[in-house]
Write a protein that holds these residues in place. Structure first.
Motif, PDB file in Angstrom:
ATOM      1  N   GLN A  99       0.311  -1.037  -0.306  1.00 22.58           N
ATOM      2  CA  GLN A  99      -0.206  -0.182   0.091  1.00 22.58           C
ATOM      3  C   GLN A  99       0.748   1.676  -0.094  1.00 22.58           C
ATOM      4  O   GLN A  99       1.788   1.233   0.673  1.00 22.58           O
ATOM      5  N   VAL A 100       1.029   2.513  -0.520  1.00 22.08           N
ATOM      6  CA  VAL A 100       0.999   3.150  -0.560  1.00 22.08           C
ATOM      7  C   VAL A 100      -0.204   4.822  -0.570  1.00 22.08           C
ATOM      8  O   VAL A 100      -1.152   4.893  -0.949  1.00 22.08           O
ATOM      9  N   SER A 101       0.309   6.254  -0.032  1.00 21.33           N
ATOM     10  CA  SER A 101      -0.588   7.148   0.199  1.00 21.33           C
ATOM     11  C   SER A 101      -0.981   7.542  -0.942  1.00 21.33           C
ATOM     12  O   SER A 101      -0.388   7.646  -2.687  1.00 21.33           O
ATOM     13  N   MET A 109       4.000   7.038  -0.539  1.00 25.18           N
ATOM     14  CA  MET A 109       4.248   6.958   0.085  1.00 25.18           C
ATOM     15  C   MET A 109       4.551   5.858   0.765  1.00 25.18           C
ATOM     16  O   MET A 109       3.075   5.102   0.731  1.00 25.18           O
ATOM     17  N   PRO A 110       4.981   4.655   0.715  1.00 30.72           N
ATOM     18  CA  PRO A 110       4.580   3.283   1.692  1.00 30.72           C
ATOM     19  C   PRO A 110       4.222   3.349   2.825  1.00 30.72           C
ATOM     20  O   PRO A 110       4.909   4.459   3.504  1.00 30.72           O
ATOM     21  N   MET A 111       2.457   2.796   3.363  1.00 27.64           N
ATOM     22  CA  MET A 111       2.210   3.398   4.135  1.00 27.64           C
ATOM     23  C   MET A 111       2.678   2.723   5.500  1.00 27.64           C
ATOM     24  O   MET A 111       2.962   2.908   6.930  1.00 27.64           O
ATOM     25  N   THR A 112       4.375   1.131   4.838  1.00 30.16           N
ATOM     26  CA  THR A 112       5.505   1.256   6.425  1.00 30.16           C
ATOM     27  C   THR A 112       5.786   2.715   7.653  1.00 30.16           C
ATOM     28  O   THR A 112       5.796   1.682   8.053  1.00 30.16           O
ATOM     29  N   TYR A 113       6.007   3.188   6.822  1.00 33.08           N
ATOM     30  CA  TYR A 113       6.866   4.205   6.914  1.00 33.08           C
ATOM     31  C   TYR A 113       5.634   5.716   8.007  1.00 33.08           C
ATOM     32  O   TYR A 113       6.379   5.042   9.202  1.00 33.08           O
ATOM     33  N   PRO A 153       3.801   4.426  14.318  1.00 27.00           N
ATOM     34  CA  PRO A 153       3.082   4.076  16.526  1.00 27.00           C
ATOM     35  C   PRO A 153       4.287   3.493  17.142  1.00 27.00           C
ATOM     36  O   PRO A 153       5.057   3.835  17.984  1.00 27.00           O
ATOM     37  N   LEU A 154       5.099   2.310  16.192  1.00 27.24           N
ATOM     38  CA  LEU A 154       5.525   1.714  16.455  1.00 27.24           C
ATOM     39  C   LEU A 154       7.062   1.865  17.589  1.00 27.24           C
ATOM     40  O   LEU A 154       7.159   1.704  18.435  1.00 27.24           O
ATOM     41  N   ILE A 155       7.606   2.812  16.827  1.00 28.51           N
ATOM     42  CA  ILE A 155       8.723   3.691  17.738  1.00 28.51           C
ATOM     43  C   ILE A 155       8.258   4.479  18.839  1.00 28.51           C
ATOM     44  O   ILE A 155       9.554   4.618  19.904  1.00 28.51           O
ATOM     45  N   GLY A 156       7.283   4.964  18.272  1.00 27.67           N
ATOM     46  CA  GLY A 156       6.895   5.405  19.761  1.00 27.67           C
ATOM     47  C   GLY A 156       6.867   5.005  21.026  1.00 27.67           C
ATOM     48  O   GLY A 156       6.744   5.038  22.372  1.00 27.67           O
TER      49      GLY A 156
END
Length: 177
Positions: free
Chosen positions: A127-129, A134-138, A143-146
């Motif tokens: 998926q991209v925006s 932009m790849p949605m993984t970015y 949230p993962l980092i936060g």
């Protein structure tokens, strides 16, 4: 310990103070990006130029980023959601146990979100925006980092009670200099 005697703040390790400075800097940059992009969008409405579709998308993604990246920072400053109403009515040992319980709950919730965030980041859906492509993984990495940073702070608060002291900007700047 009575209310008259202020509890001495436990100094966080240099690593956590450095992480706080980085979180604070990233948060400030993202807030600035949001403000500039929203201003540019408002300005576009009154100028005879074509609109930048990507600017609204980037502003929204920046808001998501600042929300999650600042989770750890706010927790490290003692400004996360806790049961502060109860603090007015209990003191001493009961208050410390309530704070430990709140930090344990925050840690468990962060661990659950980390697990789900990891699943989103490692999933290769392609998926991209819409506008930025932009790849949605970015986006899912925020949230993962936060929550990893918030979990780190929750662990520190459980290991060293009273470590959620309010630090000032001068403390952050002094340690990085």
């Amino acid at each position: 310990m009575s209310e008259d005697t202020p509890q001495e703040a436990v100094r966080q390790p240099r690593v956590l103070r450095s992480i706080s400075a980085v979180e604070h800097t990233i948060g400030a940059i993202l807030i600035t990006v949001i403000a500039l992009l929203v201003f540019a969008q408002a300005l576009q409405r009154y100028l005879p130029v074509s609109g930048w579709v990507w600017s609204g998308e980037l502003a929204r993604y920046s808001m998501v980023g600042v929300t999650f990246i600042m989770c750890g920072y706010l927790m490290g400053q003692g400004q996360h959601i806790t049961i502060q109403v109860i603090d007015r009515y209990v003191s001493g040992r009961a208050q410390r146990w309530i704070k430990r319980f709140a930090n344990a709950v925050v840690l468990l919730i962060c661990l659950a979100f980390i697990r789900e965030g990891w699943a989103l980041v490692t999933e290769t859906s392609g998926q991209v925006s819409a506008a930025l492509q932009m790849p949605m993984t970015y986006l899912y990495a925020f949230p993962l980092i936060g929550f990893v940073l918030a979990a780190l702070r929750a662990v520190w608060a459980l290991i060293v009670p009273g470590s959620e002291a309010d630090s000032t900007e001068a403390d952050l700047e002094g340690e990085l200099a």
